[in-house]
Structure formats: C-alpha cells, structure tokens
Enzyme design. Structure first.
Site, PDB file in Angstrom:
ATOM      1  N   CYS A 185      -2.785   8.867   7.645  1.00 37.36           N
ATOM      2  CA  CYS A 185      -1.930   8.126   6.714  1.00 37.36           C
ATOM      3  C   CYS A 185      -1.394   8.988   5.578  1.00 37.36           C
ATOM      4  CB  CYS A 185      -2.688   6.933   6.145  1.00 37.36           C
ATOM      5  SG  CYS A 185      -3.194   5.736   7.409  1.00 37.36           S
ATOM      6  N   HIS A 207       0.924   4.523  -0.288  1.00 36.05           N
ATOM      7  CA  HIS A 207       0.725   4.213   1.131  1.00 36.05           C
ATOM      8  C   HIS A 207       0.525   2.715   1.284  1.00 36.05           C
ATOM      9  CE1 HIS A 207      -0.785   4.087   5.140  1.00 36.05           C
ATOM     10  NE2 HIS A 207      -2.044   3.926   4.793  1.00 36.05           N
ATOM     11  N   ASN A 266       0.333  -1.551   8.180  1.00 35.45           N
ATOM     12  CA  ASN A 266       0.049  -0.132   7.969  1.00 35.45           C
ATOM     13  C   ASN A 266       0.635   0.672   9.124  1.00 35.45           C
ATOM     14  OD1 ASN A 266      -1.018   2.428   7.623  1.00 35.45           O
ATOM     15  ND2 ASN A 266      -3.126   1.741   7.294  1.00 35.45           N
TER      16      ASN A 266
END
Length: 323
Positions: free
Chosen positions: A113, A250, A280
């Site tokens: 990520c 994020h 996500n």
C-alpha cells in the site's frame, strides 16, 4: 535546482461494482457492519480477462492527456503494484508497450500500500539527478484475485483500480516555496512481516495465495507511521503542520484516515477521502484520491499537499508537494 512538478493525473476503475449488500450474500457481513468499521460502501472488481496492465495503461493515458504529453516524451515509467500480470517481466514493461513508449526504463516497485509513495520517491530522485525529464508514476492493483472470499475480515476491505501521475522536470529556487515535490520519506520494518501478508508466492507455495491480516496491529501502526512520516517531511522543509492545506492519505479505512488527520491537525474538510467509493486499492489509492481532488477543483496554485501511506512489510512513507 531541479524539481519534479506534477502536470497530469488520471484514474481508472473497472466497470463492475460490488456493493456491501452484494457481499452480504456471499459472506457473513452486512452493509451496516462494513460502513461502521471501515467507511467503505462499494468496490470495483476487474472483469474477466482484465489485467493489471490494462488498468494501469488506462489511468496513464488519462494522466498523459491532462499533462499534454505523448509517448515520445515519457522517459521513465514506474509501476507500483502487488498484483503483477506475471512473475516476470515487470508489468511496467507491458504497460510501456501498451502506451507506445519505447525509451527509458520501465520497472515495478513492490511496497504494497506504500508502493505509490516509494515509486514517486524513486521518480523524483531520478528526475532531480537528470536521469529523466518526464515520468509516469502509476499505482495499479487487482486485489480481487488474491482475496479469500470466505474471510470477511479481509474480503470486504479491498478493491481493484489504478491511478497515475505525470512528473516533469522544472527549475526551482531550492526553497519550500517551489512548485513540485519538496520532500519524501520511505521506511520499512520487516519485523512486522506477518501482520499483513499473502500466504503464497513463487518460492513458498508456487501459487499466489490470499491476503491475511492482523487488523488491530495494522490499524495502530498505520495511524502512527503515517502521521509521523508527514511530520518528518514537513520538518525537513522548514515548514510547519499549520502550513498544510491538504492531506491525501492511503485510503484503507475511514477511521484510520480521520485519526491521521486529527494527529496532524488537518480539518476533515481538507482531508481527501475516497475509500467509500473504491475500498482499499493498495498502491492505487493515493493517485485515485489525488485525481478526485483535481476533478473537484479542490487544489489551488501554491497549496501544500501531503501524501502518506502504510502497507505490508511494514512499509510506510510520505511526500510533500507544492501544487
């Protein structure tokens, strides 16, 4: 001095949408349960035959169009991805070919990520060293193919998508008032390897495996690592947290995003949040959120913007840029 300025952004989300209600029909969950804990409402899922390179190329084309550049001008392509098309070559090479780019290096970065921050940092370094003039930095993921669809602790959290930016070399004065990337930071602590990982791989099981996560540990580290890395890049430029105009974190969990904003003193109206729309998407979330900010005309010239992420490894990082 040479600065890397952002001249184009682009995003791509697959056509198929999977809502929380859709998920409740295949796993023990509900729309209310997912919204309360994550803020996620829906996620996009790549279609049959759709590959990571396809998502990446679509986002890159949009970024190139906005920047007004063509394939002959791109001399660096970095793709951040956890879900490459093949073990090798790098998926970036396939994206390069799809775009008609035939010069300069093209390679993948794997920092989960945090991948987009790592890729942005690498591109900025190469531009400042004179090794590239116009770079494509892309985050693209197809997480739907590494999820255990019987594990409600993970399958509700992730989606597929891609985002891209064009970075271009430009002259700056070497001060914090310059336009472009002002500072970056990346880090890794492999002692947390087993807190967020995929239980497969070439050298272990011979197959891709599925995402496994210790949710509470990831949550705790994400808040502290992301906020601290932003503080570090701000301090490195001689600026203060109060100078920040926008935070683009994020997009993993709405509660993490809110806590990072609170720790940095950024009003929630100045924190870009898109997790509800695509869940996500790992390395793609920051460029997706950045593209949303541009599309909604949120940023004005001179705004100070912080990007930050944490991912498996643990990896983390931040970038500070002047719009």
């Amino acid at each position: 001095m040479i600065r890397s300025i952002l001249t184009g952004v682009g995003a791509y989300l697959p056509e198929k949408v999977l809502t929380n209600d859709d998920l409740s029909k295949i796993v023990d969950t509900s729309d209310e349960w997912i919204r309360q804990r994550t803020g996620i409402e829906r996620r996009h899922v790549a279609g049959e035959g759709e590959l990571t390179c396809d998502l990446a190329a679509n986002a890159a084309r949009a970024a190139m169009k906005m920047a007004g550049v063509d394939a002959r001008e791109i001399d660096l392509l970095i793709l951040a991805t956890t879900t490459p098309d093949n073990t090798f070559p790098a998926t970036a090479a396939r994206v390069q070919a799809k775009l008609g780019v035939h010069q300069g290096p093209a390679f993948d970065i794997q920092a989960v990520c945090s991948g987009f921050i790592f890729a942005l940092t690498q591109a900025d370094n190469m531009i400042r060293l004179g090794q590239a003039k116009k770079a494509l930095v892309i985050g693209a993921e197809i997480y739907s193919r590494i999820l255990d669809w019987e594990d409600r602790g993970t399958c509700v959290l992730f989606g597929d998508g891609a985002g891209a930016v064009v970075l271009q070399a430009a002259e700056g004065d070497g001060t914090s008032a310059d336009r472009g990337v002002l500072a970056t930071e990346t880090g890794t602590d492999g002692s947390h390897y087993d807190a967020l990982y995929v239980d497969g791989g070439v050298a272990t099981t011979g197959h891709a495996g599925h995402v496994r996560m210790a949710g509470q540990e990831v949550f705790r580290h994400a808040v502290s690592r992301m906020s601290q890395s932003v503080e570090n890049v701000i301090a490195r430029t001689g600026l203060a947290k109060a100078d920040l105009n926008w935070l683009i974190p994020h997009q993993a969990n709405a509660r993490i995003i809110a806590k990072v904003g609170d720790k940095l003193g950024v009003p929630q109206d100045n924190v870009i949040v898109t997790v509800q729309e695509h869940a996500n998407t790992s390395a793609a979330t920051i460029p997706l959120a950045l593209t949303h900010g541009v599309a909604t005309q949120s940023f004005k010239p001179g705004d100070l913007i912080a990007l930050t992420a944490m991912g498996g490894g643990f990896t983390w990082g931040a970038a500070l840029l002047r719009w």
